[in-house]
Write a protein that holds these residues in place. Structure first.
Motif, PDB file in Angstrom:
ATOM      1  N   UNK A  99     -13.824   7.657  12.888  1.00  0.00           N
ATOM      2  CA  UNK A  99     -12.656   6.779  12.773  1.00  0.00           C
ATOM      3  C   UNK A  99     -11.794   6.969  14.013  1.00  0.00           C
ATOM      4  N   UNK A 100     -10.884   6.021  14.249  1.00  0.00           N
ATOM      5  CA  UNK A 100     -10.005   6.117  15.408  1.00  0.00           C
ATOM      6  C   UNK A 100      -8.809   5.194  15.228  1.00  0.00           C
ATOM      7  N   UNK A 101      -7.770   5.476  15.992  1.00  0.00           N
ATOM      8  CA  UNK A 101      -6.633   4.573  16.105  1.00  0.00           C
ATOM      9  C   UNK A 101      -6.059   4.754  17.507  1.00  0.00           C
ATOM     10  N   UNK A 102      -5.941   3.656  18.217  1.00  0.00           N
ATOM     11  CA  UNK A 102      -5.356   3.662  19.554  1.00  0.00           C
ATOM     12  C   UNK A 102      -3.994   3.003  19.424  1.00  0.00           C
ATOM     13  N   UNK A 103      -2.944   3.777  19.603  1.00  0.00           N
ATOM     14  CA  UNK A 103      -1.582   3.246  19.512  1.00  0.00           C
ATOM     15  C   UNK A 103      -1.060   2.990  20.923  1.00  0.00           C
ATOM     16  N   UNK A 104       0.202   2.710  21.040  1.00  0.00           N
ATOM     17  CA  UNK A 104       0.787   2.446  22.352  1.00  0.00           C
ATOM     18  C   UNK A 104       1.043   3.712  23.159  1.00  0.00           C
ATOM     19  N   UNK A 109      -7.782   7.907   5.977  1.00  0.00           N
ATOM     20  CA  UNK A 109      -6.683   7.037   5.529  1.00  0.00           C
ATOM     21  C   UNK A 109      -5.440   7.252   6.394  1.00  0.00           C
ATOM     22  N   UNK A 110      -5.137   8.517   6.699  1.00  0.00           N
ATOM     23  CA  UNK A 110      -3.983   8.843   7.533  1.00  0.00           C
ATOM     24  C   UNK A 110      -4.097   8.157   8.898  1.00  0.00           C
ATOM     25  N   UNK A 111      -5.281   8.213   9.497  1.00  0.00           N
ATOM     26  CA  UNK A 111      -5.494   7.597  10.801  1.00  0.00           C
ATOM     27  C   UNK A 111      -5.312   6.083  10.711  1.00  0.00           C
ATOM     28  N   UNK A 112      -5.920   5.461   9.712  1.00  0.00           N
ATOM     29  CA  UNK A 112      -5.836   4.003   9.601  1.00  0.00           C
ATOM     30  C   UNK A 112      -4.436   3.501   9.254  1.00  0.00           C
ATOM     31  N   UNK A 153       2.677   2.923   9.181  1.00  0.00           N
ATOM     32  CA  UNK A 153       3.814   3.850   9.177  1.00  0.00           C
ATOM     33  C   UNK A 153       4.797   3.524  10.295  1.00  0.00           C
ATOM     34  N   UNK A 154       4.262   3.085  11.435  1.00  0.00           N
ATOM     35  CA  UNK A 154       5.122   2.753  12.583  1.00  0.00           C
ATOM     36  C   UNK A 154       5.837   1.417  12.396  1.00  0.00           C
ATOM     37  N   UNK A 155       5.464   0.665  11.360  1.00  0.00           N
ATOM     38  CA  UNK A 155       6.111  -0.618  11.093  1.00  0.00           C
ATOM     39  C   UNK A 155       5.600  -1.756  11.953  1.00  0.00           C
ATOM     40  N   UNK A 156       4.480  -1.559  12.622  1.00  0.00           N
ATOM     41  CA  UNK A 156       3.919  -2.582  13.505  1.00  0.00           C
ATOM     42  C   UNK A 156       3.124  -3.621  12.716  1.00  0.00           C
ATOM     43  N   UNK A 157       2.418  -3.172  11.670  1.00  0.00           N
ATOM     44  CA  UNK A 157       1.614  -4.056  10.816  1.00  0.00           C
ATOM     45  C   UNK A 157       1.875  -3.687   9.356  1.00  0.00           C
ATOM     46  N   UNK A 158       1.475  -4.566   8.447  1.00  0.00           N
ATOM     47  CA  UNK A 158       1.645  -4.267   7.024  1.00  0.00           C
ATOM     48  C   UNK A 158       0.356  -3.779   6.376  1.00  0.00           C
ATOM     49  N   UNK A 159      -0.769  -3.975   7.067  1.00  0.00           N
ATOM     50  CA  UNK A 159      -2.074  -3.508   6.585  1.00  0.00           C
ATOM     51  C   UNK A 159      -2.870  -3.023   7.791  1.00  0.00           C
ATOM     52  N   UNK A 160      -3.604  -1.922   7.668  1.00  0.00           N
ATOM     53  CA  UNK A 160      -4.322  -1.393   8.836  1.00  0.00           C
ATOM     54  C   UNK A 160      -5.332  -2.355   9.448  1.00  0.00           C
ATOM     55  N   UNK A 161      -5.869  -3.270   8.678  1.00  0.00           N
ATOM     56  CA  UNK A 161      -6.848  -4.218   9.225  1.00  0.00           C
ATOM     57  C   UNK A 161      -6.207  -5.198  10.204  1.00  0.00           C
ATOM     58  N   UNK A 162      -4.861  -5.277  10.223  1.00  0.00           N
ATOM     59  CA  UNK A 162      -4.160  -6.157  11.147  1.00  0.00           C
ATOM     60  C   UNK A 162      -4.089  -5.580  12.562  1.00  0.00           C
ATOM     61  N   UNK A 168      -1.041   2.015   0.040  1.00  0.00           N
ATOM     62  CA  UNK A 168      -0.045   0.984   0.346  1.00  0.00           C
ATOM     63  C   UNK A 168       0.813   0.667  -0.876  1.00  0.00           C
ATOM     64  N   UNK A 169       0.170   0.564  -2.031  1.00  0.00           N
ATOM     65  CA  UNK A 169       0.887   0.241  -3.270  1.00  0.00           C
ATOM     66  C   UNK A 169       1.874   1.355  -3.636  1.00  0.00           C
ATOM     67  N   UNK A 170       1.446   2.585  -3.483  1.00  0.00           N
ATOM     68  CA  UNK A 170       2.297   3.732  -3.841  1.00  0.00           C
ATOM     69  C   UNK A 170       3.301   4.097  -2.758  1.00  0.00           C
ATOM     70  N   UNK A 171       3.127   3.505  -1.563  1.00  0.00           N
ATOM     71  CA  UNK A 171       4.010   3.858  -0.457  1.00  0.00           C
ATOM     72  C   UNK A 171       3.689   5.223   0.127  1.00  0.00           C
ATOM     73  N   UNK A 172       2.460   5.692  -0.063  1.00  0.00           N
ATOM     74  CA  UNK A 172       2.048   6.996   0.462  1.00  0.00           C
ATOM     75  C   UNK A 172       1.537   6.829   1.885  1.00  0.00           C
ATOM     76  N   UNK A 173       2.453   6.590   2.776  1.00  0.00           N
ATOM     77  CA  UNK A 173       2.070   6.321   4.150  1.00  0.00           C
ATOM     78  C   UNK A 173       2.272   7.519   5.053  1.00  0.00           C
ATOM     79  N   UNK A 174       3.129   8.419   4.672  1.00  0.00           N
ATOM     80  CA  UNK A 174       3.466   9.555   5.530  1.00  0.00           C
ATOM     81  C   UNK A 174       2.476  10.687   5.452  1.00  0.00           C
TER      82      UNK A 174
END
Length: 186
Positions: A44-49, A110-113, A118-127, A175-181
């Motif tokens: 898995x991966x995530x490239x942020x700014x 899940x944390x990575x995706x 969490x940063x408020x850039x998208x509402x779903x990781x697939x975005x 997402x439903x539970x708000x467990x983003x942190x």
């Protein structure tokens, strides 16, 4: 050796050196090339700014170091030449934490995706185009960089369909539970 590592690496002084799509796309290209050269598997991966998350597995821990040297060195040189700049691109050395298979791995994926949610850039990781979520869910068909066979092995599943259903449920539940942190035990 043989374990999974959550690797994080920040841009120098937390600068937004990866803020443009072109730069994130170039980093993903360096990932692809590094994976072709080294015996490292990307789960898995995530490239942020301003930083990256990579979930890596290798039979030899030295391979991860060589992989990171190739990817980060190549990206830094290319970026600096293109932008006609000098100086550090990355802030110090990357950080790697060993991740256990099973539930620990699920939580880390899940944390990575959910990083850009969490940063408020998208509402779903697939975005967010520069994360593994689309590949994990089978939505990205071309230019894939992740090794789904290794993912399935690590989470002890036999089919991509079963994995996708369980992973989708995992993301939707968070997402439903708000467990983003970051969870307390991390």
């Amino acid at each position: 050796p043989g374990h999974t590592y959550h690797v994080t690496h920040r841009c120098h002084n937390r600068c937004f050196l990866l803020k443009f799509a072109r730069d994130r796309q170039e980093y993903r290209g360096w990932l692809r090339e590094g994976l072709a050269r080294q015996k490292v598997r990307l789960l898995n991966y995530c490239i942020t700014s301003n930083h990256v998350h990579l979930l890596l597995r290798a039979a030899d821990t030295q391979e991860i170091g060589r992989f990171m040297q190739f990817v980060t060195g190549g990206m830094a040189q290319s970026y600096n030449q293109r932008k006609k700049r000098t100086g550090a691109f990355w802030s110090d050395r990357y950080h790697a934490s060993m991740i256990e298979d099973g539930s620990h791995l699920w939580r880390c994926m899940r944390y990575i995706d959910l990083n850009m949610v969490r940063a408020g850039v998208v509402t779903h990781p697939s975005e967010w185009e520069w994360t593994g979520c689309r590949e994990l869910m089978g939505e990205r068909r071309r230019n894939r960089v992740m090794d789904m066979r290794t993912v399935l092995e690590a989470v002890d599943m036999t089919t991509e369909e079963a994995f996708r259903q369980q992973y989708n449920d995992c993301i939707e539940d968070a997402l439903r539970r708000g467990q983003l942190g970051r969870e307390p035990w991390w």
